[in-house]
Design a protein around this motif. Structure first.
Motif, PDB file in Angstrom:
ATOM      1  N   ARG A  88      -2.166  72.599 -31.545  1.00  0.00           N
ATOM      2  CA  ARG A  88      -2.391  71.964 -30.230  1.00  0.00           C
ATOM      3  C   ARG A  88      -2.779  73.005 -29.182  1.00  0.00           C
ATOM      4  N   VAL A  89      -2.015  74.089 -29.130  1.00  0.00           N
ATOM      5  CA  VAL A  89      -2.275  75.140 -28.139  1.00  0.00           C
ATOM      6  C   VAL A  89      -3.637  75.788 -28.386  1.00  0.00           C
ATOM      7  N   MET A  90      -3.907  76.132 -29.642  1.00  0.00           N
ATOM      8  CA  MET A  90      -5.188  76.777 -29.956  1.00  0.00           C
ATOM      9  C   MET A  90      -6.369  75.873 -29.620  1.00  0.00           C
ATOM     10  N   THR A  91      -6.266  74.597 -29.960  1.00  0.00           N
ATOM     11  CA  THR A  91      -7.351  73.657 -29.670  1.00  0.00           C
ATOM     12  C   THR A  91      -7.513  73.490 -28.161  1.00  0.00           C
ATOM     13  N   ALA A 128     -11.964  74.132 -37.653  1.00  0.00           N
ATOM     14  CA  ALA A 128     -10.660  74.794 -37.598  1.00  0.00           C
ATOM     15  C   ALA A 128     -10.825  76.309 -37.624  1.00  0.00           C
ATOM     16  N   ARG A 129     -11.713  76.791 -38.481  1.00  0.00           N
ATOM     17  CA  ARG A 129     -11.960  78.239 -38.541  1.00  0.00           C
ATOM     18  C   ARG A 129     -12.459  78.762 -37.198  1.00  0.00           C
ATOM     19  N   SER A 130     -13.403  78.040 -36.606  1.00  0.00           N
ATOM     20  CA  SER A 130     -13.952  78.471 -35.311  1.00  0.00           C
ATOM     21  C   SER A 130     -12.867  78.510 -34.241  1.00  0.00           C
ATOM     22  N   ILE A 131     -12.062  77.472 -34.185  1.00  0.00           N
ATOM     23  CA  ILE A 131     -10.994  77.405 -33.183  1.00  0.00           C
ATOM     24  C   ILE A 131      -9.993  78.534 -33.404  1.00  0.00           C
ATOM     25  N   MET A 132      -9.547  78.700 -34.637  1.00  0.00           N
ATOM     26  CA  MET A 132      -8.537  79.724 -34.921  1.00  0.00           C
ATOM     27  C   MET A 132      -9.081  81.134 -34.749  1.00  0.00           C
ATOM     28  N   ARG A 133     -10.338  81.334 -35.121  1.00  0.00           N
ATOM     29  CA  ARG A 133     -10.958  82.650 -34.969  1.00  0.00           C
ATOM     30  C   ARG A 133     -11.044  83.045 -33.493  1.00  0.00           C
ATOM     31  N   TRP A 134     -11.349  82.066 -32.632  1.00  0.00           N
ATOM     32  CA  TRP A 134     -11.461  82.365 -31.208  1.00  0.00           C
ATOM     33  C   TRP A 134     -10.088  82.413 -30.539  1.00  0.00           C
TER      34      TRP A 134
END
Length: 132
Positions: free
Chosen positions: A30-33, A91-97
């Protein structure tokens, strides 16, 4: 597969509150998104754009159905690929950033996530049951 509006779907989603490991993972995604959406889509981070809201709903639904339950590894080390390819890339893009920035915005969450990254993924639950 039950959806969130059916009784079985609500039961599954309750796992995100009842199982501490899943609750932590849900809060992290939630926080990462939210941070990703705020930066790239100009939202306030709590009221997500439609695309990020849809992705988060998908991610939480997949998390609620995780067969590992309380032994869930971080998604990057998981032996089960439960996301569709397009959502996996999102998900990869969100987590990577958002991952590296988590240290500044939510240091405790980032530290716990780093510890979780060091844990090896357990065997697939179905394989474990077959060996017993």
């Amino acid at each position: 597969m039950p959806n969130a509006s059916t009784p079985a779907g609500r039961d599954r989603m309750s796992r995100l509150k009842d199982i501490p490991r899943l609750r932590e993972e849900a809060e992290t995604i939630r926080v990462m998104t939210g941070e990703y959406c705020a930066h790239f889509h100009g939202t306030d981070g709590k009221n997500l754009c439609p695309a990020c809201r849809e992705f988060l709903a998908y991610a939480l639904k997949r998390l609620a159905c995780c067969p590992y339950g309380g032994e869930k590894p971080v998604c990057g080390k998981c032996k089960i690929h439960c996301y569709k390819p397009a959502e996996r890339e999102t998900a990869r893009s969100i987590m990577r950033w958002a991952g590296p920035r988590l240290m500044w915005t939510h240091p405790k969450m980032a530290f716990i996530h780093l510890l979780d990254l060091r844990r090896e993924a357990p065997e697939k639950p179905r394989n474990k049951a077959a060996k017993s």
